[in-house]
Design a protein around this motif. Structure first.
Motif, PDB file in Angstrom:
ATOM      1  N   ASP A   8    -149.806 -50.875  29.893  1.00 25.42           N
ATOM      2  CA  ASP A   8    -148.435 -50.429  29.646  1.00 25.42           C
ATOM      3  C   ASP A   8    -147.480 -51.622  29.731  1.00 25.42           C
ATOM      4  OD1 ASP A   8    -146.140 -49.021  29.260  1.00 25.42           O
ATOM      5  OD2 ASP A   8    -146.272 -47.799  31.084  1.00 25.42           O
ATOM      6  N   PRO A   9    -147.460 -52.447  28.679  1.00 27.01           N
ATOM      7  CA  PRO A   9    -146.616 -53.655  28.703  1.00 27.01           C
ATOM      8  C   PRO A   9    -145.126 -53.357  28.840  1.00 27.01           C
ATOM      9  CG  PRO A   9    -148.221 -53.730  26.905  1.00 27.01           C
ATOM     10  CD  PRO A   9    -148.238 -52.342  27.457  1.00 27.01           C
ATOM     11  N   SER A  10    -144.712 -52.140  28.466  1.00 27.29           N
ATOM     12  CA  SER A  10    -143.291 -51.791  28.521  1.00 27.29           C
ATOM     13  C   SER A  10    -142.870 -51.243  29.881  1.00 27.29           C
ATOM     14  CB  SER A  10    -142.959 -50.764  27.433  1.00 27.29           C
ATOM     15  OG  SER A  10    -143.705 -49.570  27.643  1.00 27.29           O
ATOM     16  N   ALA A  11    -143.825 -51.075  30.785  1.00 28.20           N
ATOM     17  CA  ALA A  11    -143.508 -50.536  32.114  1.00 28.20           C
ATOM     18  C   ALA A  11    -142.626 -51.514  32.887  1.00 28.20           C
ATOM     19  CB  ALA A  11    -144.797 -50.270  32.883  1.00 28.20           C
ATOM     20  N   GLU A  12    -141.959 -51.006  33.914  1.00 28.07           N
ATOM     21  CA  GLU A  12    -141.107 -51.858  34.737  1.00 28.07           C
ATOM     22  C   GLU A  12    -141.957 -52.962  35.367  1.00 28.07           C
ATOM     23  OE1 GLU A  12    -138.123 -51.534  38.626  1.00 28.07           O
ATOM     24  OE2 GLU A  12    -138.913 -49.723  37.674  1.00 28.07           O
ATOM     25  N   LYS A  13    -141.456 -54.183  35.276  1.00 27.03           N
ATOM     26  CA  LYS A  13    -142.239 -55.330  35.718  1.00 27.03           C
ATOM     27  C   LYS A  13    -142.247 -55.442  37.241  1.00 27.03           C
ATOM     28  CE  LYS A  13    -141.467 -57.942  31.475  1.00 27.03           C
ATOM     29  NZ  LYS A  13    -142.710 -57.429  30.909  1.00 27.03           N
ATOM     30  N   GLU A  14    -143.451 -55.695  37.758  1.00 28.09           N
ATOM     31  CA  GLU A  14    -143.625 -55.885  39.194  1.00 28.09           C
ATOM     32  C   GLU A  14    -143.815 -57.378  39.460  1.00 28.09           C
ATOM     33  OE1 GLU A  14    -146.669 -54.430  42.751  1.00 28.09           O
ATOM     34  OE2 GLU A  14    -146.853 -53.614  40.718  1.00 28.09           O
ATOM     35  N   HIS A  15    -143.169 -57.894  40.496  1.00 32.52           N
ATOM     36  CA  HIS A  15    -143.211 -59.326  40.770  1.00 32.52           C
ATOM     37  C   HIS A  15    -143.892 -59.614  42.111  1.00 32.52           C
ATOM     38  CE1 HIS A  15    -140.470 -60.807  37.542  1.00 32.52           C
ATOM     39  NE2 HIS A  15    -140.068 -59.551  37.578  1.00 32.52           N
ATOM     40  N   THR A  16    -144.473 -60.821  42.187  1.00 34.12           N
ATOM     41  CA  THR A  16    -145.043 -61.313  43.440  1.00 34.12           C
ATOM     42  C   THR A  16    -144.352 -62.644  43.775  1.00 34.12           C
ATOM     43  OG1 THR A  16    -146.790 -62.631  42.397  1.00 34.12           O
ATOM     44  CG2 THR A  16    -147.271 -60.303  42.808  1.00 34.12           C
ATOM     45  N   LEU A  17    -144.805 -63.282  44.831  1.00 39.43           N
ATOM     46  CA  LEU A  17    -144.179 -64.536  45.245  1.00 39.43           C
ATOM     47  C   LEU A  17    -144.681 -65.738  44.450  1.00 39.43           C
ATOM     48  CD1 LEU A  17    -144.202 -64.061  49.133  1.00 39.43           C
ATOM     49  CD2 LEU A  17    -142.270 -63.782  47.559  1.00 39.43           C
ATOM     50  N   SER A  18    -145.942 -65.701  43.988  1.00 34.83           N
ATOM     51  CA  SER A  18    -146.499 -66.850  43.268  1.00 34.83           C
ATOM     52  C   SER A  18    -147.728 -66.409  42.483  1.00 34.83           C
ATOM     53  CB  SER A  18    -146.898 -67.959  44.249  1.00 34.83           C
ATOM     54  OG  SER A  18    -148.069 -67.588  44.967  1.00 34.83           O
ATOM     55  N   ILE A  19    -148.243 -67.315  41.669  1.00 36.09           N
ATOM     56  CA  ILE A  19    -149.440 -67.024  40.886  1.00 36.09           C
ATOM     57  C   ILE A  19    -150.636 -66.738  41.793  1.00 36.09           C
ATOM     58  CG2 ILE A  19    -150.014 -69.484  40.669  1.00 36.09           C
ATOM     59  CD1 ILE A  19    -151.214 -68.837  37.915  1.00 36.09           C
ATOM     60  N   VAL A  20    -150.661 -67.327  42.981  1.00 36.36           N
ATOM     61  CA  VAL A  20    -151.755 -67.064  43.922  1.00 36.36           C
ATOM     62  C   VAL A  20    -151.801 -65.576  44.264  1.00 36.36           C
ATOM     63  CG1 VAL A  20    -152.681 -67.539  46.224  1.00 36.36           C
ATOM     64  CG2 VAL A  20    -151.655 -69.394  44.889  1.00 36.36           C
ATOM     65  N   ASP A  21    -150.634 -64.987  44.478  1.00 40.10           N
ATOM     66  CA  ASP A  21    -150.563 -63.559  44.811  1.00 40.10           C
ATOM     67  C   ASP A  21    -150.760 -62.686  43.570  1.00 40.10           C
ATOM     68  OD1 ASP A  21    -149.872 -64.065  47.584  1.00 40.10           O
ATOM     69  OD2 ASP A  21    -147.926 -64.695  46.830  1.00 40.10           O
ATOM     70  N   THR A  22    -150.208 -63.119  42.425  1.00 36.42           N
ATOM     71  CA  THR A  22    -150.331 -62.332  41.197  1.00 36.42           C
ATOM     72  C   THR A  22    -151.789 -62.186  40.792  1.00 36.42           C
ATOM     73  OG1 THR A  22    -148.206 -63.261  40.475  1.00 36.42           O
ATOM     74  CG2 THR A  22    -149.479 -62.066  38.841  1.00 36.42           C
ATOM     75  N   TYR A  23    -152.545 -63.269  40.925  1.00 35.27           N
ATOM     76  CA  TYR A  23    -153.945 -63.241  40.511  1.00 35.27           C
ATOM     77  C   TYR A  23    -154.743 -62.197  41.283  1.00 35.27           C
ATOM     78  CZ  TYR A  23    -158.789 -64.681  39.870  1.00 35.27           C
ATOM     79  OH  TYR A  23    -160.139 -64.675  39.606  1.00 35.27           O
ATOM     80  N   GLN A  24    -154.365 -61.934  42.515  1.00 33.22           N
ATOM     81  CA  GLN A  24    -155.107 -60.961  43.318  1.00 33.22           C
ATOM     82  C   GLN A  24    -154.989 -59.543  42.743  1.00 33.22           C
ATOM     83  OE1 GLN A  24    -157.083 -62.471  45.467  1.00 33.22           O
ATOM     84  NE2 GLN A  24    -155.964 -64.272  44.731  1.00 33.22           N
ATOM     85  N   ARG A  25    -154.046 -59.319  41.824  1.00 38.08           N
ATOM     86  CA  ARG A  25    -153.882 -58.011  41.188  1.00 38.08           C
ATOM     87  C   ARG A  25    -154.774 -57.859  39.957  1.00 38.08           C
ATOM     88  NH1 ARG A  25    -148.929 -56.118  43.168  1.00 38.08           N
ATOM     89  NH2 ARG A  25    -149.519 -54.131  42.208  1.00 38.08           N
ATOM     90  N   CYS A  26    -155.470 -58.922  39.567  1.00 34.23           N
ATOM     91  CA  CYS A  26    -156.417 -58.853  38.451  1.00 34.23           C
ATOM     92  C   CYS A  26    -157.789 -58.457  38.982  1.00 34.23           C
ATOM     93  CB  CYS A  26    -156.517 -60.208  37.741  1.00 34.23           C
ATOM     94  SG  CYS A  26    -154.998 -60.766  36.944  1.00 34.23           S
ATOM     95  N   GLU A  27    -158.485 -57.607  38.257  1.00 33.17           N
ATOM     96  CA  GLU A  27    -159.808 -57.152  38.684  1.00 33.17           C
ATOM     97  C   GLU A  27    -160.788 -58.314  38.844  1.00 33.17           C
ATOM     98  OE1 GLU A  27    -161.380 -54.174  39.542  1.00 33.17           O
ATOM     99  OE2 GLU A  27    -159.299 -53.594  39.831  1.00 33.17           O
ATOM    100  N   LEU A  28    -160.635 -59.335  38.008  1.00 32.61           N
ATOM    101  CA  LEU A  28    -161.560 -60.459  38.044  1.00 32.61           C
ATOM    102  C   LEU A  28    -161.456 -61.262  39.331  1.00 32.61           C
ATOM    103  CD1 LEU A  28    -163.744 -61.376  36.171  1.00 32.61           C
ATOM    104  CD2 LEU A  28    -162.091 -62.817  34.964  1.00 32.61           C
ATOM    105  N   SER A  29    -160.353 -61.093  40.065  1.00 29.57           N
ATOM    106  CA  SER A  29    -160.186 -61.832  41.327  1.00 29.57           C
ATOM    107  C   SER A  29    -161.284 -61.460  42.329  1.00 29.57           C
ATOM    108  CB  SER A  29    -158.812 -61.552  41.933  1.00 29.57           C
ATOM    109  OG  SER A  29    -158.691 -60.196  42.331  1.00 29.57           O
ATOM    110  N   LYS A  30    -161.829 -60.245  42.230  1.00 26.52           N
ATOM    111  CA  LYS A  30    -162.887 -59.828  43.151  1.00 26.52           C
ATOM    112  C   LYS A  30    -164.160 -60.652  42.936  1.00 26.52           C
ATOM    113  CE  LYS A  30    -161.088 -55.093  43.103  1.00 26.52           C
ATOM    114  NZ  LYS A  30    -161.337 -53.702  42.656  1.00 26.52           N
TER     115      LYS A  30
END
Length: 286
Positions: free
Chosen positions: A248-270
């Motif tokens: 859902d690219p049009s959904a309200e954007k959620e932000h983190t503090l840095s790319i280190v934190d953002t990456y943890q929201r990707c499934e591949l981070s596991k």
């Protein structure tokens, strides 16, 4: 030949790991970035040295394009990817315009790599990951020559599952054996595509080739990494604090503090969290 100026820099770095692949286009740089992000998220201080002089992509993937290197009394200061300074980067991409081609012969490439290793002030690091170009040429020989005296931890080899990639990656493993560089393991990248809508996995490039290669050479198989559309979106977008959402690219954007934190929201981070944990345990035990 001894290179004491390189040794002085490496003295404050616990583990130096090269990321290699004999084949281009297998996602070696994205694997380097993901491993760095996973190690940083686990509390380690990580540096990424990009020695792909003709095609530097690490600055773009970490959202650091256009940043400048600063010269301090201690040497070149790397560019940091997060405010806590857990993740730093050095690349030729910070020294030349992104549209300028680097047309250098071997000696100039070697001199640039030596300067990176001798002049960059990393400070205390747990890991320095060295992202290399494909092949077994000048950059690889230079890196091994300058690092070998100081005993780098070894190399992680990246491949995709299909036979055309495996044939070249075998040559990379042979290169490691010839120069005495330990192979820490094999990552099978692009091992299937997981649909973001139904979660069904399709083996676009087949599967199992990397694992078979690891068994053949009796080296550790570190894991399979499928194609993750959210990771692709994260590495492509300019603002790395925006959590990617391909559903859902049009959904309200959620932000983190840095790319280190953002990456943890990707499934591949596991997948890469497991690889980072194994790597840390293996090298700590040595």
């Amino acid at each position: 030949m001894s290179h004491p100026e390189v040794g002085e820099r490496l003295a404050s770095i616990k583990h130096v790991v090269l990321v290699l692949s004999g084949k281009g286009g297998v996602g070696k740089s994205s694997c380097t970035v993901q491993l760095a992000l996973s190690l940083a998220s686990q509390g380690h201080k990580v540096g990424v040295l990009d020695i792909d002089l003709c095609g530097p992509s690490i600055p773009r993937m970490l959202g650091l394009e256009g940043r400048q290197i600063h010269q301090a009394s201690a040497g070149w200061v790397p560019v940091y990817a997060d405010s806590s300074k857990r993740l730093s980067c050095m690349s030729i991409g910070f020294l030349v315009d992104k549209n300028t081609s680097v047309v250098w012969r071997g000696p100039k490439k070697n001199a640039m790599i030596k300067q990176f290793l001798a002049d960059v002030y990393w400070g205390d690091l747990d890991y320095l990951l060295v992202d290399t170009p494909p092949g077994t040429s000048d950059e690889h020989l230079a890196a091994v020559e300058y690092l070998q005296e100081w005993q780098p931890a070894g190399a992680i080899v990246v491949t995709t599952p299909q036979a055309v990639a495996l044939a070249d990656v075998k040559k990379e493993i042979n290169f490691c054996h010839k120069v005495g560089l330990p192979v820490l393991g094999v990552i099978e990248n692009m091992s299937g595509f997981v649909c973001p809508h139904c979660s069904e996995c399709t083996n676009v490039f087949s599967t199992g080739g990397g694992e078979g290669l690891a068994k053949h050479y009796d080296i550790p198989f570190l894991g399979r990494a499928p194609i993750d559309p959210n990771l692709v979106m994260l590495l492509e977008q300019e603002d790395k604090t925006v959590v990617p959402n391909v559903n859902d690219p049009s959904a309200e954007k959620e932000h983190t503090l840095s790319i280190v934190d953002t990456y943890q929201r990707c499934e591949l981070s596991k997948v890469f969290a497991s690889i980072a944990t194994y790597l840390d345990q293996h090298l700590t035990e040595k």
